[in-house]
Write a protein that holds these residues in place. Structure first.
Motif, PDB file in Angstrom:
ATOM      1  N   GLU A 215      29.434  88.381  29.524  1.00 27.14           N
ATOM      2  CA  GLU A 215      29.313  87.113  29.606  1.00 27.14           C
ATOM      3  C   GLU A 215      30.556  86.379  30.143  1.00 27.14           C
ATOM      4  N   ALA A 216      30.593  86.079  31.376  1.00 25.49           N
ATOM      5  CA  ALA A 216      31.966  85.519  31.858  1.00 25.49           C
ATOM      6  C   ALA A 216      31.750  84.333  32.841  1.00 25.49           C
ATOM      7  N   ILE A 217      32.848  83.487  33.079  1.00 23.79           N
ATOM      8  CA  ILE A 217      33.013  82.273  33.827  1.00 23.79           C
ATOM      9  C   ILE A 217      33.484  82.596  35.401  1.00 23.79           C
ATOM     10  N   ASP A 218      32.690  82.019  35.992  1.00 23.47           N
ATOM     11  CA  ASP A 218      33.369  82.097  37.629  1.00 23.47           C
ATOM     12  C   ASP A 218      34.026  80.795  37.732  1.00 23.47           C
ATOM     13  N   ILE A 226      30.479  74.891  34.695  1.00 21.75           N
ATOM     14  CA  ILE A 226      31.368  75.659  33.842  1.00 21.75           C
ATOM     15  C   ILE A 226      31.391  74.927  32.351  1.00 21.75           C
ATOM     16  N   HIS A 227      31.116  73.650  32.236  1.00 19.60           N
ATOM     17  CA  HIS A 227      31.019  72.783  30.946  1.00 19.60           C
ATOM     18  C   HIS A 227      30.138  73.373  30.208  1.00 19.60           C
ATOM     19  N   ASN A 228      28.776  73.349  30.903  1.00 11.96           N
ATOM     20  CA  ASN A 228      27.602  73.725  30.178  1.00 11.96           C
ATOM     21  C   ASN A 228      27.651  75.295  29.792  1.00 11.96           C
ATOM     22  N   GLN A 229      28.352  76.260  30.290  1.00 12.04           N
ATOM     23  CA  GLN A 229      28.308  77.508  30.120  1.00 12.04           C
ATOM     24  C   GLN A 229      29.312  77.748  28.905  1.00 12.04           C
ATOM     25  N   LEU A 230      30.405  76.872  28.548  1.00  9.34           N
ATOM     26  CA  LEU A 230      31.185  76.707  27.651  1.00  9.34           C
ATOM     27  C   LEU A 230      30.570  76.425  26.308  1.00  9.34           C
ATOM     28  N   GLY A 250      41.613  86.373  34.318  1.00 10.97           N
ATOM     29  CA  GLY A 250      41.974  86.454  32.866  1.00 10.97           C
ATOM     30  C   GLY A 250      41.146  86.193  31.810  1.00 10.97           C
ATOM     31  N   ILE A 251      41.535  85.925  30.511  1.00 15.18           N
ATOM     32  CA  ILE A 251      40.623  85.738  29.359  1.00 15.18           C
ATOM     33  C   ILE A 251      40.994  84.515  28.648  1.00 15.18           C
ATOM     34  N   ILE A 252      39.789  83.575  28.437  1.00 12.73           N
ATOM     35  CA  ILE A 252      40.253  82.370  27.814  1.00 12.73           C
ATOM     36  C   ILE A 252      39.608  82.517  26.459  1.00 12.73           C
ATOM     37  N   HIS A 253      40.261  81.719  25.520  1.00 17.07           N
ATOM     38  CA  HIS A 253      39.843  81.418  24.268  1.00 17.07           C
ATOM     39  C   HIS A 253      39.268  80.046  23.985  1.00 17.07           C
ATOM     40  N   VAL A 254      37.794  80.347  23.667  1.00 21.55           N
ATOM     41  CA  VAL A 254      36.983  79.144  23.446  1.00 21.55           C
ATOM     42  C   VAL A 254      37.525  78.081  22.425  1.00 21.55           C
ATOM     43  N   ARG A 255      38.304  78.367  21.655  1.00 20.22           N
ATOM     44  CA  ARG A 255      39.017  77.558  20.686  1.00 20.22           C
ATOM     45  C   ARG A 255      40.098  76.492  21.375  1.00 20.22           C
ATOM     46  N   LYS A 256      40.817  77.243  22.323  1.00 20.76           N
ATOM     47  CA  LYS A 256      41.748  76.351  23.185  1.00 20.76           C
ATOM     48  C   LYS A 256      41.160  75.454  23.996  1.00 20.76           C
ATOM     49  N   VAL A 257      39.986  75.947  24.677  1.00 23.96           N
ATOM     50  CA  VAL A 257      38.974  75.096  25.346  1.00 23.96           C
ATOM     51  C   VAL A 257      38.701  74.036  24.716  1.00 23.96           C
TER      52      VAL A 257
END
Length: 433
Positions: A215-218, A226-230, A250-257
């Motif tokens: 599962e990744a974000i483009d 992007i918002h719906n995927q998060l 890169g790699i994102i942490h959902v908590r930071k989002v």
């Protein structure tokens, strides 16, 4: 000297000889690891025994010196008793020799050694209090005898390894000890120990999530996508890429989002600010080494790349921990392989299922040396993409291709030859068709 005194002396000699036989067998049969544990606990007898076992040649020297001297003295004493009782009769001397040999074998050799083999710890610890001063007393004699022993070993070109009181044990022997200790180790703990030993034999390729299931974000998608995927993601850390998965950013942490959502809408520019540099792992890295690297680098997610730099898949710290203690995390629907059990006993399996999961959950013995998924194993077998309806046999298991799509085998029927084992977690849940 009265006859009864000679007989008492003979009995004493046999008893003393039995002591040395007890000591010899118990010292050689004692559990060295148990002995080491007792020595650390402060047991004086264990410490004395450990010191004696550090020099096996000296220990055996004093034991065999005492044993042979006593046996020879017993035989001589029997000859004296026979001479006093029957004169110079050759027949009496013959029966006396046979009698003393029988007595030595039964009372001074076989019986004591059988007892010592059954109770080595108690006898060895007790005998160490006697053998330690005896070794000091007869050390010059033992040293002199060992000179000839060492010379003989040199002539035979033998060089025995130094014995430091402990026994070396291989990994396979250690696994056997864990398996044999079923009465002392809980089943779950036993399984965890065996899994821990296997961390060096398995690599990150064996536990990785294939790139097609990640599962990744483009970042090139619109903000709403992007918002719906998060909002609907199943993971706390997500890879971020541009255009194609080959271009990982890169790699994102959902908590930071979620923290960023308080100040406004989430956009691709926002994600670029909070994402971390991707952590890459070479293909073939042993799991135990990667566990240490995760700890040293303070990372929890790594992207696996092959020798050409191509991104193959993803592995997390949780994936490695699950190899030790079993599954405990939830999986995204795309990663859950469902086994459909048919009325005839066969199983419908997804082609993307990992071979290790099939072996572990279904009790199979599919080869693990090459491909990691069932699809890869079948493609390697045919060296081509098979059509639906094709049958084959791998590792003795008959299979049938049910569905192929987009150059991969999607669904396979396996005619298992053994009953499935106990299941755990979502991968092991059966669904009756």
């Amino acid at each position: 000297m009265p006859l009864y005194v000679l007989l008492i002396a003979l009995a004493v000699l046999l008893i003393l000889s039995a002591f040395f036989s007890l000591s010899e067998t118990s010292m050689m049969a004692i559990n060295r690891y148990r002995l080491k544990h007792l020595a650390k606990q402060g047991h004086r007898g264990a410490r004395l025994t450990t010191r004696l076992l550090r020099n096996t040649d000296r220990l055996l020297g004093v034991i065999l010196l005492g044993n042979n001297l006593l046996n020879a003295a017993a035989a001589t004493l029997v000859a004296v008793i026979v001479s006093i009782s029957f004169g110079q009769s050759d027949l009496a001397l013959f029966f006396g020799t046979v009698g003393v040999t029988f007595a030595i074998l039964v009372f001074s050799e076989i019986t004591p050694k059988v007892i010592a083999a059954a109770y080595p710890e108690q006898i060895a610890l007790a005998s160490s209090y006697v053998l330690t001063p005896l070794l000091k007393l007869f050390y010059p004699v033992v040293w002199f005898v060992n000179l000839f022993v060492q010379a003989l070993l040199i002539m035979l070109r033998l060089k025995p390894a130094a014995d430091n009181g402990t026994q070396k044990i291989s990994m396979e022997e250690l696994k056997t000890l864990v398996l044999e200790a079923g009465h002392f180790i809980r089943k779950k703990h036993q399984s965890m120990l065996l899994n821990l030993f296997d961390l060096e034999t398995f690599t990150v390729d064996d536990v990785m999530v294939p790139r097609g299931q990640i599962e990744a974000i483009d970042l090139d998608d619109d903000d709403e996508t992007i918002h719906n995927q998060l909002l609907t993601c199943y993971h706390t850390r997500l890879p971020v890429y541009r255009g194609t998965l080959d271009n990982v950013a890169g790699i994102i942490h959902v908590r930071k989002v979620l923290n960023q959502m308080r100040s406004g809408e989430i956009t691709s520019a926002t994600l670029e600010k909070i994402m971390r540099t991707p952590y890459f792992i070479p293909s073939g890295t042993p799991l135990f080494s990667q566990l240490q690297l995760f700890q040293e680098n303070r990372e929890r997610v790594g992207l696996i790349v092959d020798e050409y730099g191509e991104w193959m898949g993803l592995v997390t710290l949780e994936d490695i921990v699950e190899e030790i203690i079993g599954e405990f995390t939830t999986h995204a629907p795309s990663q859950v392989g469902t086994f459909l059990k048919q009325e005839d006993g066969s199983l419908i399996v997804e082609g993307s299922t990992l071979l290790r999961d099939l072996n572990r959950k279904l009790g199979l013995a599919l080869p693990l040396g090459g491909p990691k998924t069932l699809n890869g194993l079948i493609l390697e077998h045919f060296q081509d993409i098979p059509e639906a309806g094709t049958s084959l046999k791998i590792a003795g298991y008959p299979m049938e291709i049910i569905q192929t799509q987009d150059r991969v085998v999607k669904v396979v029927r396996i005619f298992a030859t053994s009953a499935p084992t106990e299941q755990e977690g979502p991968l092991g849940e059966y669904t009756e068709s």
